[in-house]
Design an enzyme around this catalytic site. Structure first.
Site, PDB file in Angstrom:
ATOM      1  CG  HIS A  63      -1.937   0.970   1.334  1.00  0.00           C
ATOM      2  ND1 HIS A  63      -1.715   2.307   1.604  1.00  0.00           N
ATOM      3  CD2 HIS A  63      -3.275   0.840   1.174  1.00  0.00           C
ATOM      4  CE1 HIS A  63      -2.876   2.942   1.609  1.00  0.00           C
ATOM      5  NE2 HIS A  63      -3.839   2.080   1.348  1.00  0.00           N
ATOM      6  CG  ASP A  71       0.653  -1.564   6.448  1.00  0.00           C
ATOM      7  OD1 ASP A  71      -0.251  -1.610   7.312  1.00  0.00           O
ATOM      8  OD2 ASP A  71       0.485  -1.077   5.314  1.00  0.00           O
ATOM      9  CD  GLN A 114      -6.715  -4.441   4.395  1.00  0.00           C
ATOM     10  OE1 GLN A 114      -7.586  -5.226   4.771  1.00  0.00           O
ATOM     11  NE2 GLN A 114      -7.000  -3.246   3.963  1.00  0.00           N
ATOM     12  CE  LYS A 127      -7.323   0.064   6.184  1.00  0.00           C
ATOM     13  NZ  LYS A 127      -8.004   0.378   4.924  1.00  0.00           N
ATOM     14  CB  CYS A 153      -3.530   3.109  -1.806  1.00  0.00           C
ATOM     15  SG  CYS A 153      -4.792   4.331  -1.545  1.00  0.00           S
TER      16      CYS A 153
END
Ligand code: PMP
Length: 416
Positions: free
Chosen positions: A129, A206, A209, A232, A371
């Site tokens: 991303h 990261d 998700q 999220k 993105c």
């Protein structure tokens, strides 16, 4: 990470607790398949925030009065709960920020500007991303470091051989997503961290998700820093977190200056507070922390193994259904490391047209580059449609999506 057999998650019961899923869109029942962009909130989250504002709200850490003490307790309880949810050994090494993007910018400033030197290398998969690419590009520009891409294999998994070849004494950081927001694939983060540490590199993950969809334990993963976004994970917008190994976090300078982050201030200079306050200048998102805490309670109650099993099963169902549709191309690996995210294109039809046709039927999906422009280039498409699932998603919604995609295909690109 374990991949247990489908567990006892009941999407219908969870739907009943998620008010927005009861509404209609364009006269049709909402089919929400955009959870990867932002999940929907259960009533427990909305109620926790309302209760906070109705009963407990005040600024934190600053007041001797009762409400301030209650708000501070709630805010720090949220920190402890979210740290525990991520397997963080110490709550004080979890910094609240606005979102995963801000978390990564914080790290790129506080760690990047102090540790990167000309010629240093940052390894980043091409599938990341932009939030886990652009801040590192900016840090590289400031420091003279450079970005080294990790390519994908033909099956769209990370090319771990290429990763091993590119890893060297010059590598100062491996910055990698735990789960791709486009391909739905979960990266072997523990293995990557182990190899990166062998050459003395730090490992940032990261987790925007992954944290909503699978069990995360930063200590087990053996990583140095991990970023997440509340919205999220069925929590509110406006709050996220950066976890950093406590000794590393304690060694970093502040990112933003102001109230709350200081120890002592003179007109000429200041000294800074201990962690985590050093990184939380100004009034934080207190009600949002409370709401996010409630969201992690819901996820914990469902069980993250069950969440993963549900998403994985829906991902498999989507792939099987879509691979059988003529004129539709899907992307991403097949297998046990794949969650409930499906990018696809309808041959000859712009993804925005597909998404608009689906919206007319009350079906919410995303279309565009997600993105992840370097990934789109690697896949050889400018953009895709993306459907993404979560705990409230049902098989019937997947069927509704597939049927609507066939109708969109037949409308825009009729079969001969
Ligand atoms: N990383 C990944 C993998 C994401 O999917 C997203 C959100 N699409 C982000 C980072 C950025 O999250 P936020 O917009 O909440 O900062």
């Amino acid at each position: 990470m374990t991949f247990p057999p489908p567990a006892s998650l009941d999407p219908e019961a969870l739907r009943a607790e998620t008010p927005i899923l009861g509404r209609e869109v364009h006269g049709r029942p909402l089919v929400y398949l955009d959870h990867a962009a932002s999940a929907q909130r259960p009533r427990a989250v909305i109620d926790a925030m309302a209760r906070h504002y109705e009963r407990h709200h005040a600024n934190v850490h600053r007041g001797a009065h009762q409400l301030s003490a209650e708000a501070t307790d709630a805010y720090e309880a949220a920190r402890a709960a979210i740290a525990a949810f991520l397997g963080a050994p110490e709550a004080r090494s979890l910094v609240f920020v606005r979102n995963a993007t801000e978390a990564i910018n914080l790290l790129a400033r506080a760690w990047g500007d102090t540790h990167l030197r000309p010629g240093d290398e940052i390894l980043i998969p091409v599938s990341e991303h932009h939030a886990n690419l652009v801040p590192w590009q900016m840090a590289a520009e400031r420091t003279g470091a450079r970005i080294v891409p990790i390519p994908l294999r033909a099956d769209h998994r990370l090319d771990l051989d290429a990763f091993a070849e590119r890893l060297s004494g010059r590598t100062k950081l491996v910055a990698i997503g735990h789960m791709s927001n486009v391909l739905g694939v979960v990266h072997p983060v523990a293995e990557i961290a182990e190899r990166a540490h062998e050459v003395g590199a730090q490992v940032f993950v990261d987790g925007a998700q992954a944290a909503p969809h699978l069990p995360v334990d930063v200590a087990d993963l053996g990583v140095d820093a991990y970023a997440v976004s509340g919205h999220k994970m069925m929590g509110p917008t406006g709050i996220g977190a950066l976890w950093v190994r406590a000794d590393l976090l304690a060694s970093l300078p502040p990112f933003l200056g102001g109230g709350e982050m200081i120890a002592k201030v003179d007109m000429e200079r200041s000294t800074y507070a201990d962690i985590p306050n050093r990184f939380e200048a100004g009034t934080p998102a207190v009600a949002e922390a409370v709401g996010w805490h409630a969201a992690t309670d819901v996820l914990r109650e469902i069980g993250m193994d069950a969440v993963w099993a549900h998403d994985h099963a829906l991902g498999e169902a989507m792939i099987a259904r879509f691979d059988a549709i003529d004129g539709v191309t899907t992307f991403g690996p097949r297998g046990a490391d794949r969650g409930g995210i499906l990018p696809f294109v309808v041959d000859g039809v712009h993804p925005h047209d597909v998404a608009t046709a689906l919206d007319a039927e009350g079906i919410a999906v995303r279309s565009g580059h997600h993105c992840a422009q370097p990934l789109m280039a690697a896949l050889g498409v400018p953009s895709t449609v993306r459907a993404s699932t979560h705990v409230t998603t049902t098989d019937a919604e997947i069927e509704a999506l597939a049927d609507a995609v066939v109708r969109a295909r037949d409308f825009f690109a009729p079969r001969p």
